[in-house]
Design a protein around this motif. Structure first.
Motif, short mmCIF file in Angstrom:
data_model
loop_
_atom_site.label_atom_id
_atom_site.label_comp_id
_atom_site.label_asym_id
_atom_site.label_seq_id
_atom_site.Cartn_x
_atom_site.Cartn_y
_atom_site.Cartn_z
N UNK A 176 0.84 -1.20 0.00
CA UNK A 176 0.00 0.00 0.00
C UNK A 176 0.88 1.25 0.00
N UNK A 177 1.95 1.21 0.78
CA UNK A 177 2.90 2.34 0.79
C UNK A 177 3.51 2.52 -0.60
N UNK A 178 3.91 1.43 -1.23
CA UNK A 178 4.60 1.50 -2.51
C UNK A 178 3.69 1.91 -3.66
N UNK A 179 2.44 1.47 -3.62
CA UNK A 179 1.59 1.59 -4.80
C UNK A 179 0.44 2.59 -4.68
N UNK A 180 0.05 2.94 -3.47
CA UNK A 180 -1.19 3.70 -3.31
C UNK A 180 -1.00 5.07 -2.69
N UNK A 181 -0.15 5.19 -1.70
CA UNK A 181 -0.06 6.42 -0.92
C UNK A 181 0.58 7.55 -1.72
N UNK A 182 0.17 8.77 -1.41
CA UNK A 182 0.73 9.95 -2.06
C UNK A 182 0.53 11.16 -1.17
#
Length: 326
Positions: A176-182
C-alpha cells in the motif's frame, strides 16, 4: 485482566502505549499516515472543517486541541480506567456519520473494512517505527509485543481484521505504501500547521521572529516525530529534507528516552489520564459521550444507509463492536 492481554500491566504493549513518544512524536504522524491514502484524503477534504477551510486554526490552542483530542480518544481506550469502554464506544460511534461518495462515484463509509483497517494500521506502524528509530524496542520479540498491544487497542474500538503478526502486517502494509499512498494538499496542510506553529491566543503583538525562537524546541520535536514516523519516500514531497542535524537530533532524542527507566516513561499516560479524569472534562464525557452520540445516531444511520451500501459487508463488525462496548 488475563495474563494473555497484550495491554496488561507490565507488558511491552502497555509500556509503549503509555510512553510520552505517543503524544510528543507519534501524534502528528498519526494524522499524516492515514491521510496519505487518497481515499482518506478525499474523506477529510469533505468532512474535516479545518482541512476544507470552513474552520480556521487561528491559534496554538486550536491546533493543540485537535492533537490532544486525538490522543485522548485513542489512548483513553487503555488508560481511562472504568471509562475506557466509553472512550472506545465514542471513538467508534463518532465515525458513524462519515459517509459520502468518492470522485469516481463509489460510495464510502468510515467503517468500510479496508479503510477502517488501514487507518488504524497506518497509525500504529508510525508509532512502532518511532520506537524503533529511538532504539526503545530491544528485540524482535518486544516489537512483536508492541504490535500486539497496538492491534488490541484497535480491536477494542472495532478494528478486527489486522494481521496476527508484525511480519504479516508489514507484508500487508508495504504494498500500500509502494503503490497507493501519495502526498496531497491535505497532507501538506497537516505538515505545515504542525511544523509552523501558530502563536498562542493573545500573543499577536509578539514578533514572528521571537515566536519562532520560542516555539523551536516543540517544532523540532514534532519534526523528529514526522521524519521517524513517516516513510522516507514521502519526505521530499512534504517539503522535508533530512539533514545531518536531523540525524543527530534523532539520535539525541533516542538516547534521552533510552536513559529514562521504563517504569518512569510508562507512567506518562496513566498519570495524564488520571489527572484528566479527576480535573478535566474530556471529549468522551461531552461531544463524544454515549448520550450525545445516541442523540445523533438516527441522523447518522440515515446518512450511512442512504449514501453507502458498502456498509453491509461490515455489519458483523458493527454488531460485535456495539455489543462489546454496550
Amino acid at each position: 485482566m488475563s495474563s494473555t492481554d497484550p495491554l496488561a500491566p507490565g507488558t511491552v504493549g502497555r509500556w509503549v502505549a503509555g510512553h510520552p513518544l505517543v503524544l510528543v512524536y507519534a501524534n502528528v504522524p498519526a494524522l499524516i499516515m492515514p491521510t496519505l491514502h487518497p481515499k482518506i484524503a478525499h474523506v477529510l477534504k469533505e468532512k474535516d472543517r479545518a482541512i476544507n477551510g470552513s474552520e480556521e486554526l487561528v491559534d496554538l490552542q486550536a491546533s493543540a486541541r485537535r492533537l490532544f483530542s486525538t490522543y485522548e480518544m485513542l489512548m483513553g481506550i487503555v488508560f481511562a480506567g472504568p471509562e475506557s469502554d466509553d472512550v472506545a464506544h465514542g471513538l467508534y460511534e463518532l465515525h458513524r456519520p462519515i459517509a459520502g461518495t468518492m470522485p469516481d462515484g463509489a460510495p464510502y463509509h468510515a467503517w468500510n473494512k479496508d479503510v477502517w483497517n488501514w487507518t488504524w494500521g497506518s497509525i500504529l506502524k508510525g508509532g512502532i517505527d518511532i520506537a524503533d528509530e529511538f532504539g526503545l524496542l530491544r528485540s524482535d520479540d518486544e516489537r512483536e509485543d508492541a504490535y500486539r498491544g497496538m492491534v488490541e487497542i484497535g480491536r477494542r474500538y472495532g478494528v478486527r481484521s489486522l494481521p496476527e503478526t508484525y511480519a504479516e502486517f508489514v507484508a500487508y502494509w508495504q504494498p500500500i505504501v509502494d503503490e497507493t499512498l501519495e502526498v496531497g494538499p491535505e497532507v501538506q496542510f497537516i505538515v505545515d500547521h504542525a511544523l509552523h506553529l501558530a502563536k498562542p491566543r493573545g500573543w499577536t503583538l509578539v514578533p514572528d521572529a521571537l515566536w519562532t525562537v520560542l516555539s523551536l524546541p516543540l517544532a523540532r520535536s514534532i519534526r523528529v516525530g514526522v521524519l521517524a514516523g513517516v516513510p522516507d519516500k514521502f519526505h521530499a514531497d512534504m517539503g522535508l529534507r533530512i539533514t545531518a542535524f536531523d540525524r543527530l537530533e534523532r539520535r539525541a532524542h533516542g538516547a534521552f528516552w533510552r536513559a529514562v527507566p521504563r517504569a518512569v516513561s510508562g507512567q506518562f499516560a496513566p498519570t495524564y489520564f488520571a489527572v484528566r479524569r479527576r480535573f478535566g472534562n474530556p471529549g468522551w464525557r461531552t461531544v463524544y459521550s454515549r448520550e450525545t452520540l445516541a442523540e445523533q445516531r438516527a441522523d447518522a444511520d440515515e446518512a450511512r444507509l442512504s449514501g453507502c451500501p458498502m456498509h453491509r459487508a461490515d455489519e458483523t463488525t458493527e454488531r460485535e463492536t456495539s455489543h462489546a462496548h454496550a
